[in-house]
Design an enzyme around this catalytic site. Structure first.
Site, PDB file in Angstrom:
ATOM      1  N   HIS A   1       0.343  -4.323  -9.627  1.00  0.00           N
ATOM      2  CA  HIS A   1       0.373  -4.132  -8.077  1.00  0.00           C
ATOM      3  C   HIS A   1       0.715  -2.614  -7.680  1.00  0.00           C
ATOM      4  CE1 HIS A   1       1.948  -6.001  -4.269  1.00  0.00           C
ATOM      5  NE2 HIS A   1       2.460  -4.612  -4.288  1.00  0.00           N
TER       6      HIS A   1
ATOM      7  N   TRP B   1       0.860  -1.047  -0.091  1.00  0.00           N
ATOM      8  CA  TRP B   1      -0.181   0.058   0.123  1.00  0.00           C
ATOM      9  C   TRP B   1       0.861   1.049   0.039  1.00  0.00           C
ATOM     10  CZ3 TRP B   1      -4.842  -0.803  -0.985  1.00  0.00           C
ATOM     11  CH2 TRP B   1      -5.704  -1.551  -0.062  1.00  0.00           C
TER      12      TRP B   1
ATOM     13  N   HIS C   1      -1.078  -8.318  -1.900  1.00  0.00           N
ATOM     14  CA  HIS C   1       0.069  -8.774  -1.225  1.00  0.00           C
ATOM     15  C   HIS C   1      -0.362 -10.170  -0.528  1.00  0.00           C
ATOM     16  CE1 HIS C   1       2.584  -5.233  -0.222  1.00  0.00           C
ATOM     17  NE2 HIS C   1       1.637  -4.786  -1.201  1.00  0.00           N
TER      18      HIS C   1
ATOM     19  N   HIS D   1      -1.175   3.549   3.817  1.00  0.00           N
ATOM     20  CA  HIS D   1      -0.628   3.209   5.224  1.00  0.00           C
ATOM     21  C   HIS D   1      -0.976   4.446   6.189  1.00  0.00           C
ATOM     22  CE1 HIS D   1       1.204  -0.577   4.744  1.00  0.00           C
ATOM     23  NE2 HIS D   1       1.552  -0.324   3.589  1.00  0.00           N
TER      24      HIS D   1
ATOM     25  N   HIS E   1       2.389  -1.302  10.008  1.00  0.00           N
ATOM     26  CA  HIS E   1       2.329  -1.454   8.683  1.00  0.00           C
ATOM     27  C   HIS E   1       1.890  -2.664   8.032  1.00  0.00           C
ATOM     28  CE1 HIS E   1       4.585  -0.334   5.040  1.00  0.00           C
ATOM     29  NE2 HIS E   1       4.554  -1.644   4.787  1.00  0.00           N
TER      30      HIS E   1
ATOM     31  N   ASP F   1      -0.863  -3.896   4.992  1.00  0.00           N
ATOM     32  CA  ASP F   1      -0.473  -4.705   3.972  1.00  0.00           C
ATOM     33  C   ASP F   1      -1.323  -5.806   3.898  1.00  0.00           C
ATOM     34  OD1 ASP F   1       1.231  -3.050   2.684  1.00  0.00           O
ATOM     35  OD2 ASP F   1       3.154  -3.858   3.478  1.00  0.00           O
TER      36      ASP F   1
ATOM     37  N   HIS G   1       6.161  -8.576   4.261  1.00  0.00           N
ATOM     38  CA  HIS G   1       5.132  -7.567   3.689  1.00  0.00           C
ATOM     39  C   HIS G   1       3.863  -8.121   2.939  1.00  0.00           C
ATOM     40  CE1 HIS G   1       7.484  -3.859   4.371  1.00  0.00           C
ATOM     41  NE2 HIS G   1       8.404  -4.485   4.612  1.00  0.00           N
TER      42      HIS G   1
ATOM     43  N   ARG H   1      13.227  -1.778   4.914  1.00  0.00           N
ATOM     44  CA  ARG H   1      13.223  -2.961   4.406  1.00  0.00           C
ATOM     45  C   ARG H   1      14.485  -3.473   3.366  1.00  0.00           C
ATOM     46  NH1 ARG H   1       7.750  -3.783   0.934  1.00  0.00           N
ATOM     47  NH2 ARG H   1       8.871  -5.813  -0.074  1.00  0.00           N
TER      48      ARG H   1
ATOM     49  N   ASP I   1       8.610   0.020   5.458  1.00  0.00           N
ATOM     50  CA  ASP I   1       9.028   0.239   4.142  1.00  0.00           C
ATOM     51  C   ASP I   1      10.332   1.041   3.748  1.00  0.00           C
ATOM     52  OD1 ASP I   1       6.872  -0.781   2.628  1.00  0.00           O
ATOM     53  OD2 ASP I   1       5.900   0.988   2.324  1.00  0.00           O
TER      54      ASP I   1
ATOM     55  N   ASP J   1      -1.559  -0.587  -4.898  1.00  0.00           N
ATOM     56  CA  ASP J   1      -0.981   0.067  -3.800  1.00  0.00           C
ATOM     57  C   ASP J   1      -1.027   1.482  -3.857  1.00  0.00           C
ATOM     58  OD1 ASP J   1       0.429  -2.046  -2.629  1.00  0.00           O
ATOM     59  OD2 ASP J   1       2.329  -1.692  -3.550  1.00  0.00           O
TER      60      ASP J   1
END
Ligand SMILES: *[C@@H]1O[C@H](CO)[C@@H](O)[C@H](O)[C@H]1NC(C)=O
Ligand SMILES: *[C@@H]1O[C@H](CO)[C@@H](O)[C@H](O)[C@H]1NC(C)=O
Ligand SMILES: *[C@@H]1O[C@H](CO)[C@@H](O)[C@H](O)[C@H]1NC(C)=O
Ligand SMILES: *[C@@H]1O[C@H](CO)[C@@H](O)[C@H](O)[C@H]1NC(C)=O
Ligand SMILES: *[C@@H]1O[C@H](CO)[C@@H](O)[C@H](O)[C@H]1NC(C)=O
Length: 311
Positions: free
Chosen positions: A171, A25, A148, A30, A138, A142, A81, A69, A66, A175
């Site tokens: 995707h 997302w 996801h 988020h 988070h 997700d 995630h 990561r 995010d 998001d």
């Protein structure tokens, strides 16, 4: 020493936050989930969040996972995630935890279980609990993004699509692009997220009832997160890829597809915010109860009585 280390880490985080991330997302989604959750928090839940985040804005804290990561020291979290369901949309959807949750690094379901256990563990330091909460803020977001919970075509990352004039992938529009089109431009992201969250909260007629219907049994983190993942995954067959890859590939999805999708986005963001709040409220109750529990061996009253006898 410690201080300079952490400020180096923070400047690294500040730097990396300039790099747009397009794997979850987006930050608008988020932030909205986090702001919506804060509308639903009990007073104890709010205090719990403020303490654990050292008063950082909740929508900012929700972006932490995010931002880190791709850092070497957090690379173990990259697979947390999502869950790569090896199902067969649009013919058959479904998650099989044995098959789909990466045995080595884990997945979003195991990460929610792990971070819940970590924040509840009294031997976890304050800093690590803050980190665990940031992860939860988070991942509970997700896990509501349908793509996801899908392995096919790398969760849609490998399906090129158009969104208006923009060349992107499936995707990415789930998001970010569809959310931005719906809730407003990225420049005013925080304000737009807050407005969207308040609108979703106002649309819920009975806050207490909605909250009570969500998972709050912290001992059932695995069942709850699996249920959430299943719900998101169902949308892959019912909408996201309902006409198979051919139905979306290289198509402009900013019109009819968007009109149907945005209803799902709205419902899922709304559930994510509510479920996050129910979860955090439960964590706050647990924290209060275990603090009370630790006084039970010898209560204040008993201590006072003993002291008086001594006098
Ligand atoms: C993380 O980085 C280390 C060292 O670079 C590497 O050995 C390890 O395989 C990486 N782990 C993941 C999950 O990518
Ligand atoms: C889930 O996956 C495992 C491993 O691939 C398999 O043995 C098992 O039969 C699957 N369960 C179901 C209900 O399909
Ligand atoms: C749980 O999380 C901690 C820290 O976030 C990590 O070091 C550990 O490997 C995780 N455990 C599992 C089983 O994922
Ligand atoms: C709490 O954390 C400690 C230290 O990491 C660990 O040894 C212990 O097993 C954990 N307890 C629970 C209940 O997870
Ligand atoms: C939460 O906070 C209130 C005061 O704001 C307190 O009366 C209550 O006992 C607290 N604990 C729980 C478990 O809700």
């Amino acid at each position: 020493m410690l201080h300079s280390k952490s400020s180096a880490l923070f400047s690294f985080i500040a730097l990396t936050s300039l790099i747009p991330s397009s794997l979850c997302w987006g930050s608008l989604g988020h932030r909205t989930v986090a702001y919506l959750a804060s509308e639903y928090l009990t007073p104890n839940g709010s205090t719990y969040v403020a303490n654990h985040l050292n008063d950082e804005d909740i929508s900012e804290a929700a972006l932490f996972a995010d931002k880190v990561r791709h850092m070497p020291m957090f690379n173990y979290s990259a697979g947390w995630h999502y869950i790569d369901a090896e199902d067969d949309p649009p013919r058959q959807c479904g998650i099989n935890i044995t098959r789909d949750c990466a045995m080595q690094g884990g997945c979003i379901v195991s990460a929610i279980v792990n971070q819940t256990a970590r924040i509840m563990n009294e031997s976890t330091s304050h800093a690590d609990r803050g980190q665990a909460l940031r992860f939860l803020l988070h991942f509970l977001g997700d896990i509501h993004q349908p793509l996801h919970t899908e392995a096919g075509e790398r969760g849609g990352n490998a399906i090129p699509v158009l969104f208006g004039n923009k060349h992107t992938n499936l995707h990415s529009i789930w998001d970010t692009d569809m959310l931005v089109k719906y809730a407003g431009a990225e420049e005013d992201e925080k304000a737009n997220a807050l407005t969207w969250a308040k609108k979703l909260y106002a649309a819920d007629q009975d806050h207490a009832r909605s909250l009570a219907a969500e998972c709050q049994d912290l001992g059932k983190a695995a069942e709850c997160s699996l249920l959430w993942a299943h719900e998101a995954n169902k949308w892959i067959c019912e909408y996201v890829l309902k006409d198979d890859v051919a139905g979306v590939e290289n198509k402009d999805l900013s019109a009819e597809y968007y009109d149907g999708a945005v209803l799902i986005v709205e419902a899922m963001i709304s559930k994510a915010g509510r479920r996050l709040a129910a979860w955090v409220n439960a964590l706050a109750v647990h924290a209060l109860e275990s603090r009370l529990g630790s006084l039970n061996g010898l209560s204040y009253i008993e201590e006072l009585i003993l002291m008086q006898q001594d006098l």
